[in-house]
Design a protein around this motif. Structure first.
Motif, short mmCIF file in Angstrom:
data_model
loop_
_atom_site.label_atom_id
_atom_site.label_comp_id
_atom_site.label_asym_id
_atom_site.label_seq_id
_atom_site.Cartn_x
_atom_site.Cartn_y
_atom_site.Cartn_z
N VAL A 264 28.86 36.41 53.55
CA VAL A 264 27.58 35.72 53.70
C VAL A 264 27.40 34.62 52.66
CG1 VAL A 264 26.48 37.73 54.73
CG2 VAL A 264 26.38 37.42 52.26
N HIS A 265 28.15 34.67 51.56
CA HIS A 265 28.11 33.61 50.55
C HIS A 265 29.37 32.77 50.66
CE1 HIS A 265 24.49 34.60 48.31
NE2 HIS A 265 24.84 35.87 48.37
N ASN A 266 29.58 32.18 51.81
CA ASN A 266 30.81 31.43 52.07
C ASN A 266 30.45 30.07 52.63
OD1 ASN A 266 33.68 30.98 52.60
ND2 ASN A 266 33.85 33.22 52.56
N LEU A 267 31.49 29.33 53.00
CA LEU A 267 31.28 28.02 53.61
C LEU A 267 30.65 28.17 54.99
CD1 LEU A 267 34.70 26.39 52.63
CD2 LEU A 267 32.49 26.06 51.51
N PRO A 268 29.93 27.14 55.45
CA PRO A 268 29.32 27.23 56.79
C PRO A 268 30.35 27.48 57.88
CG PRO A 268 28.43 25.37 55.56
CD PRO A 268 29.57 25.88 54.77
N GLU A 269 31.55 26.97 57.70
CA GLU A 269 32.62 27.23 58.67
C GLU A 269 33.96 27.01 57.96
OE1 GLU A 269 32.61 22.75 60.63
OE2 GLU A 269 31.90 24.47 61.80
N GLY A 270 34.98 27.72 58.46
CA GLY A 270 36.31 27.58 57.88
C GLY A 270 36.47 28.27 56.55
N GLY A 271 35.62 29.25 56.25
CA GLY A 271 35.72 29.97 54.98
C GLY A 271 36.78 31.05 55.03
N THR A 272 37.12 31.57 53.84
CA THR A 272 38.15 32.59 53.72
C THR A 272 37.69 33.66 52.73
OG1 THR A 272 39.88 30.95 54.11
CG2 THR A 272 40.58 33.05 53.15
N VAL A 273 38.05 34.90 53.05
CA VAL A 273 37.83 36.03 52.14
C VAL A 273 39.15 36.76 51.99
CG1 VAL A 273 36.67 38.24 51.80
CG2 VAL A 273 35.40 36.31 52.76
N ARG A 274 39.62 36.92 50.74
CA ARG A 274 40.87 37.61 50.46
C ARG A 274 40.58 38.90 49.70
NH1 ARG A 274 41.88 32.27 49.91
NH2 ARG A 274 41.15 32.32 47.72
N VAL A 275 41.04 40.01 50.26
CA VAL A 275 40.86 41.32 49.65
C VAL A 275 42.24 41.84 49.23
CG1 VAL A 275 39.92 43.65 49.91
CG2 VAL A 275 38.89 41.74 51.16
N THR A 276 42.39 42.13 47.94
CA THR A 276 43.68 42.54 47.40
C THR A 276 43.51 43.81 46.58
OG1 THR A 276 44.28 40.21 47.21
CG2 THR A 276 45.71 41.79 46.09
N THR A 277 44.45 44.73 46.72
CA THR A 277 44.46 45.95 45.91
C THR A 277 45.80 46.07 45.21
OG1 THR A 277 45.24 47.29 47.79
CG2 THR A 277 42.85 47.18 47.43
N GLY A 278 45.80 46.66 44.04
CA GLY A 278 47.03 46.82 43.28
C GLY A 278 46.84 47.76 42.11
N VAL A 279 47.93 48.09 41.46
CA VAL A 279 47.92 49.03 40.35
C VAL A 279 48.43 48.33 39.10
CG1 VAL A 279 48.80 51.21 39.46
CG2 VAL A 279 48.25 50.98 41.88
N ARG A 280 47.68 48.45 38.02
CA ARG A 280 48.11 48.01 36.69
C ARG A 280 48.30 49.26 35.84
NH1 ARG A 280 43.48 43.34 35.86
NH2 ARG A 280 44.05 42.02 37.66
N PRO A 281 48.87 49.13 34.66
CA PRO A 281 49.07 50.31 33.81
C PRO A 281 47.77 51.10 33.59
CG PRO A 281 50.27 48.46 32.91
CD PRO A 281 49.47 47.91 34.04
N GLY A 282 47.68 52.24 34.22
CA GLY A 282 46.51 53.10 34.07
C GLY A 282 45.28 52.66 34.82
N ARG A 283 45.36 51.60 35.62
CA ARG A 283 44.19 51.08 36.30
C ARG A 283 44.49 50.81 37.77
NH1 ARG A 283 40.07 52.15 33.26
NH2 ARG A 283 38.82 50.38 33.98
N ALA A 284 43.50 51.10 38.61
CA ALA A 284 43.55 50.72 40.02
C ALA A 284 42.59 49.55 40.21
CB ALA A 284 43.13 51.90 40.90
N VAL A 285 43.08 48.47 40.82
CA VAL A 285 42.33 47.21 40.85
C VAL A 285 42.05 46.82 42.29
CG1 VAL A 285 42.27 44.81 40.10
CG2 VAL A 285 43.48 46.51 38.72
#
Length: 358
Positions: A264-285
């Motif tokens: 909802v806080h994106n461009l009026p058209e042609g917007g993009t949302v990238r969702v990424t998950t990963g693991v760092r030392p001792g942390r889930a991101v």
């Protein structure tokens, strides 16, 4: 808690100082007396008879002096101990006074204990830090309560106005009235449920279990895919298995709020949302990035405050209740995680949620 009265710490320290000083004096006098008794020789008169033994001479010559010295040590120990204990406990009295002020609701007072770094100084600094955090938390809760009351009053006031119009104008179209009342009531219900969710997360009244953030990211994006397609926003999901521990329902709400906010806080058209998950030392991101308008640096930290909005929403539907990122912040902290917001160089926002890895 009712407790029987007892001796003050100052009096206990005074008696301890005096007792120790008196004991040291007794031992010293005993050692001197023992030395004199062993080294002394009997005194003889002119006839060659023993006139006095070493013990008799010790009692006559040394004992009165010893008694006077012990009396002086006792008085000096009590008086000096009382003064010394008072000086030693002075910082503790300042801490006690600050604590009493805090119990009355005055959280702005600080001890600010001067002097070198010692146990009392460390305790005072820790107490000042606690008061500062408590004052900030209370102020935040008051702002939250005031804002929540305002937000809840708005739909109720609108409903009352609509009903007053219907009462004064019986011929008014009821279909439009019902639709508007439905919209207003839906918003009030959403706001109430959001407030209950914030309260539940703050109390940490949930059972911890193993959760994979990558699966939650996929579920959230699938759920919000129709909304993204409606507004011309492309959803991208990447990442490996990202295990953590916590409430699956709350973490799913966190992920859904992030993705929804990015749409909802994106461009009026042609917007993009990238969702990424990963693991760092001792942390889930979990990372959610979106395109959008350029955000000012000073605006970004306020986005997680309740009922704060970075920009006016372009889409009037799914306007939200102003608690999306506030809920994310609360859930993150309830899971002992950290939330980081970074404005994009070309616009938009990057949000990183770091949780303890399972």
């Amino acid at each position: 808690m009712d407790r029987p009265p007892g001796l003050s710490v100052r009096l206990k320290l005074t008696l301890s100082y005096a007792g120790f000083l008196l004991l040291a004096g007794v031992l010293l006098i005993a050692a001197v007396g023992f030395f004199l008794l062993r080294q002394g020789e009997p005194a003889f008169n002119s006839a060659g008879a023993v006139q006095a033994t070493p013990a008799t001479m010790f009692l006559k010559a040394f004992a009165p002096t010893a008694v006077a010295a012990m009396t002086f040590l006792l008085v000096f120990g009590l008086l000096g101990g009382w003064i010394l204990a008072g000086r030693m406990l002075a910082p503790l009295n300042r801490i006690t006074d600050a604590t009493r002020l805090a119990t009355t609701g005055s959280l702005s007072h600080r001890i600010r204990l001067p002097g070198p770094n010692d146990e009392f100084r460390e305790l005072a600094d820790t107490f000042d830090t606690m008061l500062a955090r408590l004052e900030a938390h209370v102020a935040e809760q008051r702002r939250f309560a005031a804002n929540a009351s305002h937000e809840l009053r708005t739909p109720l006031a609108i409903s009352k106005s609509l009903l007053d119009v219907a009462r004064t104008d019986p011929d008014h179209d009821t279909t439009e009235l019902i639709d508007r009342l439905h919209t207003v009531n839906t918003r009030a219900i959403d706001l109430t449920e959001a407030l209950l969710l914030v309260s539940r997360a703050e109390q940490r009244s949930f059972t911890r279990e193993r959760v994979d953030l990558s699966l939650l990211a996929e579920e959230a994006t699938e759920t919000l895919l129709p909304l993204a397609e409606k507004h011309g926003v492309t959803l991208e999901t990447h990442g490996d298995i990202t295990p953590t521990t916590g409430s699956q329902a709350l973490l799913l709400q966190l992920t859904t709020n992030l993705v929804h906010n990015a749409i909802v806080h994106n461009l009026p058209e042609g917007g993009t949302v990238r969702v990424t998950t990963g693991v760092r030392p001792g942390r889930a991101v979990l990372t959610v990035e979106n395109t959008g308008e350029q955000l000012a640096e000073e605006l970004v930290p306020t986005l997680t405050e309740p009922f704060q909005r970075g920009t006016e929403r372009i889409h009037t539907d799914h306007a939200g209740v102003g608690l999306g990122l506030a809920i994310v912040k609360t859930i993150t902290h309830a899971h002992d995680g950290t939330l980081t917001l970074t404005p994009g160089t070309a616009g938009g926002l990057r949000i990183d949620v770091e949780l303890p890895a399972a």
